[in-house]
Design an enzyme around this catalytic site. Structure first.
Site, PDB file in Angstrom:
ATOM      1  N   HIS A   1      -3.216 -13.472  -3.855  1.00 57.88           N
ATOM      2  CA  HIS A   1      -2.074 -13.686  -3.030  1.00 57.88           C
ATOM      3  C   HIS A   1      -0.962 -13.011  -3.604  1.00 57.88           C
ATOM      4  O   HIS A   1      -0.084 -13.793  -4.504  1.00 57.88           O
ATOM      5  CB  HIS A   1      -2.042 -15.298  -2.926  1.00 57.88           C
TER       6      HIS A   1
ATOM      7  N   ARG B   1      -3.725 -12.080   6.567  1.00 61.97           N
ATOM      8  CA  ARG B   1      -4.371 -13.256   5.935  1.00 61.97           C
ATOM      9  C   ARG B   1      -5.830 -13.540   6.273  1.00 61.97           C
ATOM     10  O   ARG B   1      -5.996 -13.507   7.475  1.00 61.97           O
ATOM     11  CB  ARG B   1      -3.548 -14.473   5.952  1.00 61.97           C
TER      12      ARG B   1
ATOM     13  N   ARG C   1       4.060 -21.500   5.782  1.00 64.21           N
ATOM     14  CA  ARG C   1       5.375 -20.922   4.736  1.00 64.21           C
ATOM     15  C   ARG C   1       5.003 -19.493   4.695  1.00 64.21           C
ATOM     16  O   ARG C   1       6.134 -18.496   5.014  1.00 64.21           O
ATOM     17  CB  ARG C   1       5.182 -21.476   3.408  1.00 64.21           C
ATOM     18  N   THR C   2       3.921 -18.827   4.388  1.00 64.04           N
ATOM     19  CA  THR C   2       3.895 -17.511   4.203  1.00 64.04           C
ATOM     20  C   THR C   2       3.855 -16.647   5.389  1.00 64.04           C
ATOM     21  O   THR C   2       4.732 -15.638   5.601  1.00 64.04           O
ATOM     22  CB  THR C   2       2.211 -17.176   3.644  1.00 64.04           C
TER      23      THR C   2
ATOM     24  N   LYS D   1     -14.501 -14.845  20.409  1.00 64.25           N
ATOM     25  CA  LYS D   1     -15.457 -14.204  21.181  1.00 64.25           C
ATOM     26  C   LYS D   1     -16.535 -13.121  20.502  1.00 64.25           C
ATOM     27  O   LYS D   1     -17.445 -12.788  21.319  1.00 64.25           O
ATOM     28  CB  LYS D   1     -14.722 -13.752  22.332  1.00 64.25           C
TER      29      LYS D   1
END
Ligand code: NCD
Length: 309
Positions: A139, A111, A61-62, A89
């Protein structure tokens, strides 16, 4: 569009916003909501601005919501997901981001599983940073879209009673909601099993309850959260079935209340666990309006931060 300015260059958490910032974001989002309901949904506000979406943790969603918001503002958009990148890596966060910025990126939406990762970044790079969720910390865009949706439904939130149900301990949505709603003058309560409520949360000025029925009778809005199993390394309750029985919100409970409580959920929903399908899909639920408002609110944030560059 509103002529005001945000007090900050980044959106790292609701904690850093003042109430004028929040109201400015809401006024701007109201205008953008009108824009995205037109047949031609695009405006040129972010033309020649490049936005990088850096997702070091899963999101549906975000991520989609940010990408749509950026495209509707005519930004150039690049997407990065750690699952398919050189992070695997052994590259450091700062190296990854510096490489991306060498490609002349103006804004970063990030995020990350570590609390504070966007704050760290904001101290090292020049782009505007938007926190799209940092571990169990904040958030902010979710809290803003939640409060915007509540205000759209109920009017001014001063004095309104909002209860956040579920896994408060592991939820960044809970903390950002608490900060945002309190700044707007709402009364906030948290409700869930004692093991999923942080010990000193009352120090934030919220009330605490372990009784779902009593909390549903108290509140105007129920914001229901998912159990964040992926962040739980020990068992916090005996079983999902028992959680659903004692802390899940079902239709019998909803229908037995005297008032019409507004039902919200940031998603992803675990149907039958914290909320039953008939509650999530009921006329009292504004879950899909939250998703629609998410795009308008994120457009507002991108637009206002870009104006502050
Ligand atoms: C939330 C998140 O990722 O913090 N979801 C979202 O952004 N819509 C809540 C969750 O994962 O349960």
């Amino acid at each position: 569009m509103s002529n005001g300015e945000l007090s900050t260059r980044h959106l790292l958490g609701i904690k850093d916003l003042n109430v004028n910032d929040i109201r400015l974001i809401f006024d701007t989002a109201t205008n953008f909501k009108e824009v995205i309901n037109r047949p031609i949904k695009k405006v040129p506000s972010l033309r020649d601005t490049t936005v990088a979406n850096l997702f070091f943790e899963n999101s549906t969603r975000t991520r989609l919501s940010f990408e749509l918001a950026e495209k509707r503002l005519s930004a150039d958009v690049v997407n990065f997901s750690s699952a398919s990148s050189s992070v695997k890596k052994g590259e450091t966060l700062l190296d990854t981001v510096n490489n991306i910025l060498s490609m002349k990126v103006d804004m970063v939406v990030m995020r990350h599983p570590s609390p504070g990762a966007p704050i760290f970044l904001s101290k090292h790079i020049d782009a505007n940073i938007i926190n799209a969720g940092d571990g169990t910390h904040e958030h902010p865009t979710q809290a803003l879209l939640d409060a915007f949706s509540m205000q759209e439904k109920l009017g001014d939130l001063a004095g309104k009673k909002i209860c956040i149900f579920g896994d408060i301990l592991h939820s960044r949505v809970a903390l950002s909601n608490i900060f945002c709603l309190q700044k707007l003058g709402a009364k906030v309560r948290v409700c869930g099993p004692p093991t999923l409520i942080p010990k000193y949360i009352d120090k934030l000025g919220v009330s605490v309850s372990y009784n779902v029925r009593e909390s549903m009778e108290w509140c105007d809005v129920a914001n229901i959260l998912r159990i964040q199993l992926e962040r739980q390394d020990i068992k916090f309750f005996p079983s999902i079935r028992e959680y659903a029985q004692y802390f899940g919100i079902n239709k019998d409970l909803l229908d037995s209340l005297d008032s019409e409580v507004v039902i919200m959920h940031p998603g992803p929903i675990n149907r039958g666990v914290e909320i039953t399908s008939d509650v999530a899909d009921s006329g009292q639920s504004i879950i899909l309006q939250q998703v629609e408002n998410g795009v308008a609110v994120r457009m507002a944030i991108l637009y206002l931060l870009a104006a502050n560059r």
